[in-house]
Design a protein around this motif. Structure first.
Motif, PDB file in Angstrom:
ATOM      1  N   TYR A  32       0.838  -1.197   0.000  1.00  0.00           N
ATOM      2  CA  TYR A  32       0.000   0.000   0.000  1.00  0.00           C
ATOM      3  C   TYR A  32       0.877   1.253   0.000  1.00  0.00           C
ATOM      4  O   TYR A  32       0.665   2.177  -0.779  1.00  0.00           O
ATOM      5  CB  TYR A  32      -0.919  -0.025   1.226  1.00  0.00           C
ATOM      6  N   ALA A  33       1.884   1.283   0.852  1.00  0.00           N
ATOM      7  CA  ALA A  33       2.782   2.439   0.934  1.00  0.00           C
ATOM      8  C   ALA A  33       3.563   2.621  -0.364  1.00  0.00           C
ATOM      9  O   ALA A  33       3.760   3.748  -0.828  1.00  0.00           O
ATOM     10  CB  ALA A  33       3.737   2.285   2.119  1.00  0.00           C
ATOM     11  N   ALA A  34       3.995   1.518  -0.973  1.00  0.00           N
ATOM     12  CA  ALA A  34       4.753   1.612  -2.222  1.00  0.00           C
ATOM     13  C   ALA A  34       3.892   2.177  -3.340  1.00  0.00           C
ATOM     14  O   ALA A  34       4.362   2.986  -4.137  1.00  0.00           O
ATOM     15  CB  ALA A  34       5.293   0.227  -2.609  1.00  0.00           C
ATOM     16  N   ARG A  35       2.645   1.782  -3.385  1.00  0.00           N
ATOM     17  CA  ARG A  35       1.746   2.320  -4.403  1.00  0.00           C
ATOM     18  C   ARG A  35       1.484   3.804  -4.181  1.00  0.00           C
ATOM     19  O   ARG A  35       1.306   4.554  -5.130  1.00  0.00           O
ATOM     20  CB  ARG A  35       0.413   1.567  -4.393  1.00  0.00           C
ATOM     21  N   ARG A  36       1.431   4.207  -2.930  1.00  0.00           N
ATOM     22  CA  ARG A  36       1.118   5.602  -2.617  1.00  0.00           C
ATOM     23  C   ARG A  36       2.321   6.519  -2.749  1.00  0.00           C
ATOM     24  O   ARG A  36       2.195   7.654  -3.185  1.00  0.00           O
ATOM     25  CB  ARG A  36       0.580   5.712  -1.179  1.00  0.00           C
ATOM     26  N   ALA A  37       3.490   6.047  -2.328  1.00  0.00           N
ATOM     27  CA  ALA A  37       4.642   6.956  -2.241  1.00  0.00           C
ATOM     28  C   ALA A  37       5.896   6.418  -2.911  1.00  0.00           C
ATOM     29  O   ALA A  37       6.940   7.049  -2.838  1.00  0.00           O
ATOM     30  CB  ALA A  37       4.932   7.279  -0.776  1.00  0.00           C
ATOM     31  N   GLY A  38       5.814   5.259  -3.541  1.00  0.00           N
ATOM     32  CA  GLY A  38       6.984   4.689  -4.204  1.00  0.00           C
ATOM     33  C   GLY A  38       7.769   3.781  -3.271  1.00  0.00           C
ATOM     34  O   GLY A  38       7.646   3.855  -2.048  1.00  0.00           O
ATOM     35  N   ASP A  39       8.578   2.922  -3.885  1.00  0.00           N
ATOM     36  CA  ASP A  39       9.360   1.949  -3.106  1.00  0.00           C
ATOM     37  C   ASP A  39      10.298   2.619  -2.116  1.00  0.00           C
ATOM     38  O   ASP A  39      10.537   2.103  -1.029  1.00  0.00           O
ATOM     39  CB  ASP A  39      10.179   1.049  -4.040  1.00  0.00           C
ATOM     40  N   PHE A  40      10.846   3.774  -2.517  1.00  0.00           N
ATOM     41  CA  PHE A  40      11.837   4.423  -1.665  1.00  0.00           C
ATOM     42  C   PHE A  40      11.246   4.846  -0.322  1.00  0.00           C
ATOM     43  O   PHE A  40      11.955   4.915   0.670  1.00  0.00           O
ATOM     44  CB  PHE A  40      12.453   5.636  -2.381  1.00  0.00           C
ATOM     45  N   ALA A  41       9.950   5.126  -0.260  1.00  0.00           N
ATOM     46  CA  ALA A  41       9.325   5.534   1.003  1.00  0.00           C
ATOM     47  C   ALA A  41       8.639   4.370   1.714  1.00  0.00           C
ATOM     48  O   ALA A  41       8.388   4.451   2.916  1.00  0.00           O
ATOM     49  CB  ALA A  41       8.314   6.647   0.750  1.00  0.00           C
ATOM     50  N   ALA A  42       8.339   3.307   0.981  1.00  0.00           N
ATOM     51  CA  ALA A  42       7.548   2.210   1.551  1.00  0.00           C
ATOM     52  C   ALA A  42       8.233   1.533   2.727  1.00  0.00           C
ATOM     53  O   ALA A  42       7.575   1.183   3.717  1.00  0.00           O
ATOM     54  CB  ALA A  42       7.229   1.186   0.465  1.00  0.00           C
ATOM     55  N   ASP A  43       9.549   1.337   2.643  1.00  0.00           N
ATOM     56  CA  ASP A  43      10.266   0.720   3.774  1.00  0.00           C
ATOM     57  C   ASP A  43      10.115   1.562   5.032  1.00  0.00           C
ATOM     58  O   ASP A  43       9.817   1.037   6.109  1.00  0.00           O
ATOM     59  CB  ASP A  43      11.754   0.550   3.448  1.00  0.00           C
ATOM     60  N   ASP A  44      10.331   2.875   4.876  1.00  0.00           N
ATOM     61  CA  ASP A  44      10.225   3.765   6.035  1.00  0.00           C
ATOM     62  C   ASP A  44       8.811   3.779   6.608  1.00  0.00           C
ATOM     63  O   ASP A  44       8.626   3.700   7.819  1.00  0.00           O
ATOM     64  CB  ASP A  44      10.625   5.198   5.656  1.00  0.00           C
ATOM     65  N   VAL A  45       7.818   3.890   5.727  1.00  0.00           N
ATOM     66  CA  VAL A  45       6.431   3.949   6.188  1.00  0.00           C
ATOM     67  C   VAL A  45       6.044   2.651   6.888  1.00  0.00           C
ATOM     68  O   VAL A  45       5.401   2.672   7.941  1.00  0.00           O
ATOM     69  CB  VAL A  45       5.474   4.267   5.015  1.00  0.00           C
ATOM     70  N   THR A  46       6.463   1.526   6.335  1.00  0.00           N
ATOM     71  CA  THR A  46       6.135   0.234   6.949  1.00  0.00           C
ATOM     72  C   THR A  46       6.776   0.127   8.333  1.00  0.00           C
ATOM     73  O   THR A  46       6.109  -0.227   9.314  1.00  0.00           O
ATOM     74  CB  THR A  46       6.601  -0.936   6.052  1.00  0.00           C
ATOM     75  N   SER A  47       8.055   0.458   8.414  1.00  0.00           N
ATOM     76  CA  SER A  47       8.746   0.402   9.717  1.00  0.00           C
ATOM     77  C   SER A  47       8.103   1.346  10.718  1.00  0.00           C
ATOM     78  O   SER A  47       7.842   0.967  11.869  1.00  0.00           O
ATOM     79  CB  SER A  47      10.217   0.779   9.547  1.00  0.00           C
ATOM     80  N   GLU A  48       7.836   2.579  10.271  1.00  0.00           N
ATOM     81  CA  GLU A  48       7.241   3.567  11.169  1.00  0.00           C
ATOM     82  C   GLU A  48       5.839   3.153  11.605  1.00  0.00           C
ATOM     83  O   GLU A  48       5.444   3.395  12.746  1.00  0.00           O
ATOM     84  CB  GLU A  48       7.173   4.934  10.481  1.00  0.00           C
ATOM     85  N   THR A  49       5.090   2.508  10.696  1.00  0.00           N
ATOM     86  CA  THR A  49       3.735   2.059  11.038  1.00  0.00           C
ATOM     87  C   THR A  49       3.773   1.098  12.218  1.00  0.00           C
ATOM     88  O   THR A  49       3.012   1.240  13.179  1.00  0.00           O
ATOM     89  CB  THR A  49       3.064   1.379   9.818  1.00  0.00           C
ATOM     90  N   PHE A  50       4.679   0.137  12.160  1.00  0.00           N
ATOM     91  CA  PHE A  50       4.739  -0.850  13.245  1.00  0.00           C
ATOM     92  C   PHE A  50       5.377  -0.275  14.502  1.00  0.00           C
ATOM     93  O   PHE A  50       5.045  -0.691  15.618  1.00  0.00           O
ATOM     94  CB  PHE A  50       5.403  -2.141  12.760  1.00  0.00           C
ATOM     95  N   LEU A  51       6.257   0.700  14.347  1.00  0.00           N
ATOM     96  CA  LEU A  51       6.804   1.381  15.523  1.00  0.00           C
ATOM     97  C   LEU A  51       5.701   2.143  16.246  1.00  0.00           C
ATOM     98  O   LEU A  51       5.551   2.038  17.475  1.00  0.00           O
ATOM     99  CB  LEU A  51       7.934   2.328  15.110  1.00  0.00           C
ATOM    100  N   VAL A  52       4.900   2.893  15.478  1.00  0.00           N
ATOM    101  CA  VAL A  52       3.781   3.636  16.082  1.00  0.00           C
ATOM    102  C   VAL A  52       2.774   2.662  16.690  1.00  0.00           C
ATOM    103  O   VAL A  52       2.263   2.884  17.790  1.00  0.00           O
ATOM    104  CB  VAL A  52       3.109   4.558  15.034  1.00  0.00           C
TER     105      VAL A  52
END
Length: 198
Positions: A32-52
């Motif tokens: 979902y994050a990769a589709r919305r913001a590209g692969d370069f942001a998806a790793d960060d968003v995924t990690s941050e999602t589970f951290l939050v």
């Protein structure tokens, strides 16, 4: 198989159990994050999602078996921070579609060009929507959430989700109707210009 709320309940006493929630949902959050913001942001968003999610574990409503709406809600909030990256991806898709393609007789190339043009038009339509309408549509289309799941993710009533999806669908329909009108006008133009056989 344990439900998400069982995993979260166990995670409160045994932090290692939280890994099960990550294993279960990280890939869909990433896509979902990769589709919305590209692969370069998806790793960060995924990690941050589970951290939050880990930091807010105590606030999770244990009556809800499925944690996906909660996780997608967190991811959507994080993606708002990455909105510039998303805008760049949509802008690049729109620009790529507007670039002139090299003429070729191959049907395969023509199909690819048509797809690229359609993608660009849809990307421009998505970019032109309000952020909340775009997020609602993408949670429905890409995250495969129900209306109720989207309402939970965005913390709004289900009626608001219905209204936002209705607006987004109308915008997409209008874009598709414009495409058909353009094609019809182009066809009529070709027929009008063609010499008649006497």
């Amino acid at each position: 198989m344990s439900t998400d709320n069982d995993i979260i309940r166990r995670s409160r006493d045994s932090p290692a159990a939280f890994g099960e929630l990550y294993d279960r949902h990280a890939s869909v959050i990433y896509r979902y994050a990769a589709r919305r913001a590209g692969d370069f942001a998806a790793d960060d968003v995924t990690s941050e999602t589970f951290l939050v999610a880990w930091e807010q574990l105590g606030t999770y409503d244990l009556d809800r078996e499925d944690a996906r709406p909660w996780l997608f809600g967190i991811a959507t909030n994080l993606l708002r921070r990455h909105h510039r990256a998303e805008a760049k991806v949509l802008k690049a898709a729109a620009k790529a579609a507007s670039d002139e393609a090299v003429a070729d007789d191959s049907d395969r190339i023509a199909d690819r060009v048509d797809a690229k043009v359609a993608t660009g038009r849809l990307a421009r339509t998505l970019k032109g929507m309000t952020a909340v309408d775009r997020e609602t549509l993408l949670l429905y289309a890409w995250a495969d959430l129900t209306y109720e799941g989207i309402a939970l993710a965005m913390q709004v009533p289900v009626g608001t989700v219905r209204s936002r999806l209705n607006r987004a669908r109308r915008a997409m329909r209008a874009q598709l109707n414009l495409e058909q009108l353009d094609e019809t006008e182009n066809d009529h133009g070709r027929f009008a210009a063609a010499p008649r056989n006497a």
